[in-house]
Design a protein around this motif. Sequence first.
Motif, PDB file in Angstrom:
ATOM      1  N   THR A  29     113.067  68.282 -13.883  1.00  0.00           N
ATOM      2  CA  THR A  29     113.876  68.364 -12.677  1.00  0.00           C
ATOM      3  C   THR A  29     113.225  69.342 -11.737  1.00  0.00           C
ATOM      4  O   THR A  29     112.889  70.469 -12.123  1.00  0.00           O
ATOM      5  CB  THR A  29     115.300  68.804 -13.013  1.00  0.00           C
ATOM      6  OG1 THR A  29     115.902  67.841 -13.885  1.00  0.00           O
ATOM      7  CG2 THR A  29     116.134  68.927 -11.747  1.00  0.00           C
ATOM      8  N   LYS A  41     114.528  68.668 -18.059  1.00  0.00           N
ATOM      9  CA  LYS A  41     115.923  68.308 -17.785  1.00  0.00           C
ATOM     10  C   LYS A  41     116.824  68.602 -18.967  1.00  0.00           C
ATOM     11  O   LYS A  41     118.017  68.877 -18.825  1.00  0.00           O
ATOM     12  CB  LYS A  41     115.997  66.824 -17.398  1.00  0.00           C
ATOM     13  CG  LYS A  41     117.361  66.409 -16.855  1.00  0.00           C
ATOM     14  CD  LYS A  41     117.336  64.988 -16.354  1.00  0.00           C
ATOM     15  CE  LYS A  41     118.684  64.612 -15.775  1.00  0.00           C
ATOM     16  NZ  LYS A  41     118.691  63.203 -15.262  1.00  0.00           N
ATOM     17  N   LYS A  83     110.824  64.659 -19.238  1.00  0.00           N
ATOM     18  CA  LYS A  83     111.419  64.490 -17.929  1.00  0.00           C
ATOM     19  C   LYS A  83     111.761  65.875 -17.377  1.00  0.00           C
ATOM     20  O   LYS A  83     112.391  66.696 -18.055  1.00  0.00           O
ATOM     21  CB  LYS A  83     112.665  63.640 -18.027  1.00  0.00           C
ATOM     22  CG  LYS A  83     113.216  63.202 -16.676  1.00  0.00           C
ATOM     23  CD  LYS A  83     114.384  62.244 -16.875  1.00  0.00           C
ATOM     24  CE  LYS A  83     114.865  61.719 -15.538  1.00  0.00           C
ATOM     25  NZ  LYS A  83     115.997  60.755 -15.712  1.00  0.00           N
ATOM     26  N   ASP A  99     114.579  64.276 -10.105  1.00  0.00           N
ATOM     27  CA  ASP A  99     114.042  64.189 -11.462  1.00  0.00           C
ATOM     28  C   ASP A  99     112.786  63.359 -11.456  1.00  0.00           C
ATOM     29  O   ASP A  99     112.707  62.305 -10.791  1.00  0.00           O
ATOM     30  CB  ASP A  99     115.067  63.573 -12.408  1.00  0.00           C
ATOM     31  CG  ASP A  99     116.318  64.422 -12.547  1.00  0.00           C
ATOM     32  OD1 ASP A  99     116.221  65.641 -12.259  1.00  0.00           O
ATOM     33  OD2 ASP A  99     117.378  63.894 -12.922  1.00  0.00           O
TER      34      ASP A  99
END
Length: 1844
Positions: free
Chosen positions: A589, A641, A587, A608
């Motif tokens: 950002t 992230k 993940k 995100d």
Amino acid sequence: MLTQVHRSTSRSDPLQRLCHGGATQVTVPIQRPLVSTLRKAKERSTFWGIEVAEALYWQRWCLGKEFTKHLTLKNICLKTQKLRFRPPATRFFITVFPQPIILSPGMSLALPIIFRPLEKKEYEDNILFEQLEGGFSVALYAKLPRFSLLFPESIQLPPCAVYDCTWASFILHNDGDVDTCFSWEVSTPFNFIPSRGMLDPGQECLIKVIFQPHTALVHDVSATCSFGDIQEQKSMRLTAVAKYPHLLVNVPGDTYEEAGHRHFRDVLCFGSVAVGSTVEKYVEICNMSVVNAPFRIERSKELMLRDSDFSCDVTQATVSAGGKFLVPLCFSPRIVGMNSVDYFTVAPAGNVTRSVLKLTGSCKGPGVSLQHPFVYFSCINLGESLVRPLNITNTSDVLAYYQFDIDCSQSIFSIDHPCGTLAGMSTVTLKVTFQPTFPMIYYRRVVCLIHHQDPLFLDLFGTCHSDTMKPEILKLKDLTRYRTHMARGLTFYPPDVLGTMLREGKLLLDENEALTLPPEMLEDKAPEEYPSLEPMVEYFHDGINNDLTVFPPHINLNVKEFDFGCCAKLQNIQPLPLCLTNCTKGKITVKWTNKPESPFQVDPDSCDIPPLKSMAFCVTFQPPQLNSLYAAELEGFAFYKVLRNYNNIEEPSTICPSWSFTVRLRGHTFEPERQHFIPQYTLDCHKVFPPVCQNTTTYCSMLLCNTGTTAISFHMSLEKCPSILVKPHNGFIAPGAHQILILSTCPQDASVQQHCLSLHLNFSPSFTKEIILQSSAEPLVLLLEGDGSLYFKPTCVGLSSSRTFTIKNSTRLPMFFRWKIQQTDKKLLSVQPAEGTILPKEALAQAWTFNPSEEIKYLLRAWVTVWRDQEILDDKAPESIRYPLRVIGEGALTTLTLQALEEHVDVGSILVGRTQSCELVLLNNGACSLKYILSVEQTITGPCDPEEVASDTLAIELDHYRGTVPARGKILLQATFSPARRLQYTWTVFYALSTVKAMEPVVEKQPVCSVTATGIYPSICITDGCGTGSARGISKLLLWRLFSLEILNKYLERDPTPQELTFRVPTRHSTQHMPPVYTPVMLDFNFGAAPVGSEPSTVVLMLQNSGVMPVNWAFLFPSDQKIEMEYWAESAEFDPNELHQMRIQDNQLFSICPKAGNLLPGQEQTVHLSHRHDFVGTDRLPVLLKISHGREILLNFIGVTLDLKQHYIHFISTKHVFTPIAIGTCDPPKQVYELYNGGATKVVYEIQVDALMKVQEENHHHSVFLCLNPKGEIGPGLTAHTEWIFSPLEAKMYSVDVPIHILEGDAALITFQGAGYDPHVMKEAARFDKMVSPVTALGSAKLTVPSLVVYLSQPRICFGNIPVYSKCSRLFFLNNTSEKEAIVFTWYIGTSNAMVALNIIPETGIVPAGESTHCVLTLHTSENPCFYDVDLICEIFTQQPLDQYKKELKEWETEKARQAVEFTITEKDLYIKKNIKEHTKSSSKSMESAKPSIPLKEIRKYKTLPPIKNNSVPNPPASRSQRRQMSHKEARKLWAKPEAPLPFLMHLGVTSRSHSVDDFLDNFSGEMPQHFLYRQLKTTAARNNASDTTLLSKNKRRTALAPSWQELASCSKQEAQLVTDVLSTVIKGLLEETQFHEAVVRSIAEPIPYFCQFWSEESAKLHGKKQSSGTSPTTPSPEVSTKDKLGEEDTKREEVSPSETSDAVETLSVIIRKEQFREEREAVLRMPAYANLTELILDNTIQNILVEASRGEVVLTARPRIIALPPLLTPNSPMKDQDTSTRNKDFRGSSNSRRRVRTEFDEYRDVSSPESYIGLTHPFVSPLSCMSSEMKDSDGQRHITLPS
């Protein structure tokens, strides 16, 4: 014939040129018969006083008419003339009726004559005039009309080049009476313009003859001119010479001449030129022929059109005969790093010859580099900013344009100057700002574009923290690991996943702490590493312009560039949808950098994105105003992230930086009816891409500069050319800024491809520019000369022939080549170079060599392989191409021999600059011509530097070195020798046949002959010098310094400079009183100083010819060099220097006798140099010492004349340098500085020591300079020695200016300098302690003062380096060369303070005529190290004048004593009476004693001598004559005291240097056994050292203790008697005083203090010996002490072994007595008295031997016939054994002592000249038993025998 010559070019039309004119009319002398006739007719003649025309002519008449002419008669005489005439006889000429004509003086009469023709023919008649004196007639002629042309008979045209054109002009004149048509006929190569035409009567026409040859011949043709109705012909001779032109191309600055031949360079190298600039150079087209040569310049033809960096504006021109023509050539390179080669051909008219000019050059570009490839901002807090400096440097001298591809207004990172220029060799510091807007890790890789250079990459990274988010700080090593992970494909996993895999063992850490897969998963492969990418590849392969990327992207944008277009309606602008895809497995950002002031915004600015998912964004455009341009680059960052907080990262190696991405946006708000901004710009782009191979990408840069005041928006359209890639496509350029664009393409084939690019500016179709570019791939193409065939002419078997073969690279890329010859043909064929590199368009000439081995024809083959990649070394690689070559040759047989007149030729001595020659003969006995090569090897021997003479040019010159010997022919070889140095030359001449074959010894290098010669200069030297007159008090050492004789000899030994040989012989060459100086060598000849009116200062120099050739020498005064000019030519004004020299020469203050001379080799001659002291002052005169064909040295004669009462010290120089002293020397030596008194009075001097004290304060109160006797007196004509001590603290040069004050005289400022050195640093180089005397090795010691017949065997004695406390002696001889008179000598040490240390024996003596006497000089060194420089003066008297003086002096003193008691009786008869009485008494007594008596007459004939008077009695007043007569009478009555004869002075210089014992052992340890230490002096010195505290006190005490022998000798008898009486009384009182006796006994008996720490067995024994020697009355006798010791030993032995017998006791006592005797003997040997006695005996013995040898009584060099050995002692005799053992023991290492003594005697036996002085040096102790003995054989010859 004179004509006007013109020339023209062959390619222009001659007719057209001539019609335009430009020719100048030239008057040509031509034959005009009719005109001359008319002229004669017009000319008037005089007949008997009547002036009349000689004839009348009628022209241009016709039938049916009358034509009248008047005949004028004029009386030019002073009387009236009367004449009659007779009319013409024919009826065609009619005149008036004949009647008498009367003409008064000056009157004229016109007689009409009418001509009436009846038919067309020529008429002739005359009219007769008669008068009293005689008659005359006038002819009448009527001519028919005729055709006549006048022109030169011949024309010589100037020489002309083949296929060129020259012309000459001449005038064609119609001399006829009618219109005339003409036509010229001539053969080639001549032509007439105009060739035909018509001329009116009297008209002229300019005809031009054109000469245009096609062959080089002497043309001599005849031109025919046809004219008139009947075509009359007349010829003209035309001559002209045609020659072939000879043009050579030469690069200026590289032409040089050698041996009459000029060598040219046809390669013009421009060097390295900056890209985009133009350099212009010139080449010379030299016309070597005698004709004008037109030429044209052509570029080499290529297969296809290429771009060329070279250009030439001149295509054709003409070079005058023997002249030069400058052709400008330009070089404008456009591709950086490319070497350019091109060829221009210079061809004269007709292409007779062709000269090829090769042009080379390279292109250099900017060299921009960054100080660091990254800028690290570390970590800052949110809301802060950080600025880092970044240096960007241009290491080249080319201007550089740079641009960072970043929009600083839209980015977190900003640069203060993102684009700009860098001057050559400059550095600019940029400021990079980091201003984050979100807490995260920031990383962006920014490219720096550079015009004409590959781009640079800059990594910008930093970390931002906030109160809530604190990500892991990114470091440089994390960035390095990230790239490694990216190469291994691990960056697509988030850090937490990688950490888990690392903990589970699925990943490992390598040595760089980077993550890697386990070995089992790699399958034995090495882990991937981040590759090294080319900058252009990395820049283009980013996935924006194309789909190619180096590594897969982590995030993907669907739109990377967008154009909003026209947005005039601000409210209706549609936003841009944007999609971003997360390609990772974690993940992420996303954070956009939105600037509030930007019209472009992204919504949302952060979000995100799950793994492998996409997110939509919206880009809005909100322009604030209309009619404007907008552009921006939006920046965004994406990161895992999990990296928001550093607590989430367990493994630091898993940290991953953020990914940056950008979107380029642009748009405008111009309304449709509004005009867009007009762009003002410049575009720099080369039209051709750099050359590359097929399927290879090529790149070039384009520079777009905005020169206007408004911004420019650009867009590059690639629709018409999809094969071109441009980055960036679009952009925005601010006013004054620039944009760099990079273009790339990949050509597929060799054909030229055209690329058309459209550049759209400011969103307007009207501002579109089409850019045309070309590109092509370069194949491998090599051109071979002669279609791949190479032919050799027949060559001799065993030899070789060579020729060149050219291969050419016709492409724009360099290529590598390699020749391959079959293995069987390598012995026959070779090529140089066999491999290498060919530059683009370069033609490489290769040398092929053919070596036939048999007499057959050869057909050989070779191949050449070419390729491009340098790493490919295999010829069979598919990227290479092979080209075959056929070689055809033939072998032949022949032989060559060489003959010389002599194998060894000795030219002899050659004066440098002159030449000698000899001849050699070369013969070819074969049937084939051969080429030979001659070489010469030169060997130079003599005193020279081998490295220096190795670079000398050959001093031999052959008339040729290469040549060809024809079949059965010969060639004469002439060799010329010209040595350039004064050395021995040896030349060996070798020959070798061209192209030597190593396997054949016949053609190897063979010598012809060897020639030897010696280069010489005439040379002389000064062997000795002495002074007389006022200079007799000057020592030889001082004389050598005053006259700089040592330096003069050094200069005379050197070779003369070229300037000195301007006038090789003495010549009057100057018109000035001060002639110019051509020599760089100038020396001072200082005659010293003397009072006015004193004797001249005369110096006698001994000149010797030290060379092998006669020498002519001369001393030239300025007047001897001046040309004698007339009085009117002399200059009336003189400067002070000229007046000074003229006064000296007119008064002959300086004189030389002789001034010139000739010396044969080895011959000597004395020269007397004199200075007269007639005028007070300093006299200076430059005198030139000129050696014919040799050196030329300027001597500055300097002489000082003083006033009688003047106090003066003569300083040689104002600077004195002390001998360098080693730092750390405990006891530095004393040095001497001499002061010479040249005046007639005593001089009191004082040396100011204030400056010395200042130096002392500056050196930590250490006395660096110390003067021991700063005050003193110097007698007239004497020299004083001031003692100095130089003690340096540091290894540097010390200097001090010390004033020397002279009482009632002028002070002088002397600079004293001294150098301190570190002996540990300089080591062997610092040998300043060597004693070298400039006059120790004089060639002649017999130079004496004129009229002096005495000379010394050595004029100077140098003791060298000696230790302190030593005693050194030298033996020398005083020789009397007179055959009649004996001489008396007396030695004086002088004013030196060393007289207490010097002793000479005998001090006085007599040397009979023709004999010599020996003198021994002994030096006792003091306890302090010092320099000894003493001048011993020997007064020489001739015995006969001295005896006569003594006799006269004795008579004078006797008479003086008699007259002191004599008185006079004035009674006259008293004397007679007294005589009678005495006579009576004496007669009576004589009768008694029978003694004879003296008669009275005899008594009266003796008169009383005149009285002795010193002062004359005052005279009464009288006249001058009377006083003079009376004074003469009184003088005759007085008996003056006899004056002593003036002695002759001889100087003996003594030099030495004493060292302390420690320093002497350190520096001269091997010489220590050669010196004798005088122990008594040493003991006294030690006692003085203990009592004295300073050096000054030592000097005073030594001076006080020194006996003044002169004062003792000058005291009277009364004074001596008084001193004797006083001393006798004192000594008697002391002898009778008992208390004095007791005090002496107590002082003797006082025990020596005992220190236990100094105890040792040897000291105890020595103390016992001293007690046993009986020095103390209280000490027991040796017998008592021995008995006590014996008793103690007996007691001990009785206790140990009581059974011993009494015999043992007696034996022990004998041993003790022997031991005691040995110890006493050793004690005696150690006594200083014994050592001194031994040394004295040896000294006397050796002196006796040498004296006897000098007298011829013994021959030291003769081999002894009898050697007397010492008697052998039998072992049965105990006393003999005892003596032998004792004698052996006494030697204490007797073998060494004997060896030493024997060595010294061997040295003395080698003495061949008794006149040479011998150094009497001895060991410390020499036993008496080693003395040599003397025996006589049967012949009475003495021999010296030594013990075995």
